[in-house]
Scaffold this motif. Structure first.
Motif, PDB file in Angstrom:
ATOM      1  N   ARG A 167       0.823  -1.208   0.000  1.00  0.00           N
ATOM      2  CA  ARG A 167       0.000   0.000   0.000  1.00  0.00           C
ATOM      3  C   ARG A 167       0.855   1.255   0.000  1.00  0.00           C
ATOM      4  O   ARG A 167       0.614   2.205  -0.748  1.00  0.00           O
ATOM      5  N   HIS A 207      -3.550  -4.638 -10.590  1.00  0.00           N
ATOM      6  CA  HIS A 207      -3.377  -3.788  -9.416  1.00  0.00           C
ATOM      7  C   HIS A 207      -4.702  -3.590  -8.682  1.00  0.00           C
ATOM      8  O   HIS A 207      -4.753  -3.652  -7.452  1.00  0.00           O
ATOM      9  N   GLY A 208      -5.754  -3.347  -9.430  1.00  0.00           N
ATOM     10  CA  GLY A 208      -7.053  -3.131  -8.812  1.00  0.00           C
ATOM     11  C   GLY A 208      -7.515  -4.337  -8.024  1.00  0.00           C
ATOM     12  O   GLY A 208      -8.028  -4.203  -6.907  1.00  0.00           O
ATOM     13  N   PHE A 209      -7.314  -5.507  -8.582  1.00  0.00           N
ATOM     14  CA  PHE A 209      -7.710  -6.718  -7.859  1.00  0.00           C
ATOM     15  C   PHE A 209      -6.916  -6.844  -6.563  1.00  0.00           C
ATOM     16  O   PHE A 209      -7.477  -7.128  -5.500  1.00  0.00           O
ATOM     17  N   GLN A 255      -5.494  -4.491  -4.827  1.00  0.00           N
ATOM     18  CA  GLN A 255      -5.935  -3.453  -3.884  1.00  0.00           C
ATOM     19  C   GLN A 255      -7.229  -3.837  -3.191  1.00  0.00           C
ATOM     20  O   GLN A 255      -7.352  -3.709  -1.973  1.00  0.00           O
ATOM     21  N   LEU A 256      -8.202  -4.284  -3.982  1.00  0.00           N
ATOM     22  CA  LEU A 256      -9.485  -4.661  -3.386  1.00  0.00           C
ATOM     23  C   LEU A 256      -9.313  -5.849  -2.445  1.00  0.00           C
ATOM     24  O   LEU A 256      -9.935  -5.913  -1.377  1.00  0.00           O
ATOM     25  N   ALA A 259      -7.793  -4.717   0.778  1.00  0.00           N
ATOM     26  CA  ALA A 259      -8.702  -3.803   1.476  1.00  0.00           C
ATOM     27  C   ALA A 259      -9.927  -4.544   1.990  1.00  0.00           C
ATOM     28  O   ALA A 259     -10.816  -3.935   2.574  1.00  0.00           O
ATOM     29  N   GLN A 262     -12.275  -5.803   0.344  1.00  0.00           N
ATOM     30  CA  GLN A 262     -13.448  -5.304  -0.369  1.00  0.00           C
ATOM     31  C   GLN A 262     -13.948  -6.287  -1.418  1.00  0.00           C
ATOM     32  O   GLN A 262     -14.838  -5.956  -2.195  1.00  0.00           O
ATOM     33  N   LEU A 263     -13.362  -7.473  -1.458  1.00  0.00           N
ATOM     34  CA  LEU A 263     -13.973  -8.511  -2.285  1.00  0.00           C
ATOM     35  C   LEU A 263     -15.163  -9.062  -1.508  1.00  0.00           C
ATOM     36  O   LEU A 263     -15.049  -9.312  -0.309  1.00  0.00           O
TER      37      LEU A 263
END
Lengths: 201, 201
Positions: free
Chosen positions: A105, A162-164, A166-167, A170, A172-173
């Motif tokens: 992060r 990258h988005g995967f 990050q989620l 976080a 957020q999945l």
DNA sequence: CGCGTTATCTTGACGATGTAAAGATGCTGC
DNA sequence: GCAGCATCTTTACATCGTCAAGATAACGCG
């Protein structure tokens, strides 16, 4: 001579101490003073090597990119197929994020308020990006991708991966999905969709 | 009665003050005391409404999701074509990140070290995710996507869009590319690749 | 209507943090 | 061998998160 001084290589010792704190205690425990403590020096010693806390974070972020680069290249086992290498690289990327979420992060969000630039950080960042570009070029050379703008392909691929990551770190999945399938399986599906869009018809 | 007290609706006033600080001064200026100052109360007043700083950040993050949801739904002009709505939603997502980078970041990374859960945050998060799921279902209903796992499609789409937004606000899109093409044009290409992978052959 | 209870807010305090200034220490080059 | 400089320590200060004690005002119960 670069960093040798009274007690050894303090500059790198501080960076490593910071990384360890990120790994073991989390980002809220990362302070100039805690880093100095862990390195066994006084609380103001870091100022001989870093202008301020942000400069230390920039160095930690640069080291994050360096580690990421090492893991990405190591994951590319000798395989002629660039698509296979792309898969391996993507999983290594995700694994780094899952293994060291706070370091990951801070690598991507730590050096934001800087109008100052940190050349070492920029250099490591570009080196990682170049790695993706090389993969895209290899795919294009084999006719797997169209000959459109290589950079655009690279950005698109990096964004998706990258988005995967990050989620995932976080949390957020969606829980319902994660309890049903492993993160790696979900990621596999994501990669399949990504490549389906990239590959030449 | 929910939040009415001596001087009005302080709880929400504090959240709004925090959002303004994020917008105008950046995340490093966000402190319990600065938030209290901006709301015109003493430095310990927030403790009547938030257990600690993390709880305030969780509320700010929940409000971030709420604002994001509002912008995403507002962007979906009355269009029958779910692919068009997907495009509009994606651009609104990116725009929110570009407009309020620190609020966006804290929405996704602020509530990380919490083993505690923040129900309001979780609820708003799920509401946004449900919005993507609905879009995917609409695409599947029209036969645009295959009937594979809806959740997997949703996660894949969100990851791609989110990753691009993150890289954009982290200034990690390659400078050579950004100077050549606008961020929106790069994003358009990215979305095209994304949809190419999703659409039924 | 009155009074106590409770939520809200203020004040004051404490330890921790980032950072600056001043001084000590030891390496390095002339 | 000495002067200069990089490195490190000590001291100091403003700010921060948090807690405890007290003030204030709304609210409920008699």
């Amino acid at each position: 001579m670069n960093d040798q001084y009274h007690h050894g290589d303090l500059k790198n010792a501080l960076i490593q101490a910071g990384i360890e704190i990120l790994s073991k205690e989390g980002v809220q425990a990362l302070s100039l003073r805690s880093v100095a403590r862990r390195a066994g020096v006084s609380h103001a010693a870091p100022y001989a090597h870093f202008a301020d806390k942000e400069a230390l974070i920039a160095a930690i972020a640069a080291e994050g990119y360096r580690k990421l680069y090492a893991k990405l290249t190591a994951a590319q086992q000798a395989s002629g197929d660039p698509l296979v290498r792309l898969h391996q690289t993507a999983f290594a990327y995700l694994q780094f994020a899952l293994d060291e979420p706070d370091h990951f992060r801070i690598t991507f969000a730590g050096v934001v308020e800087a109008e100052r630039d940190y050349p070492e950080y920029v250099e490591q960042s570009q080196r990682c990006y170049a790695l993706v570009v090389e993969l895209v070029k290899a795919c294009q050379a084999r006719g797997l991708f169209t000959d459109e703008d290589t950079q655009l392909f690279a950005v698109s691929i990096w964004s998706s991966i990258h988005g995967f990551a990050q989620l995932a770190i976080a949390n957020q999945l969606p829980g319902a999905l994660v309890s049903r399938k492993s993160i790696h399986d979900i990621f596999r599906f994501h990669l399949r969709q990504l490549l389906a869009g990239l590959e030449k018809p």
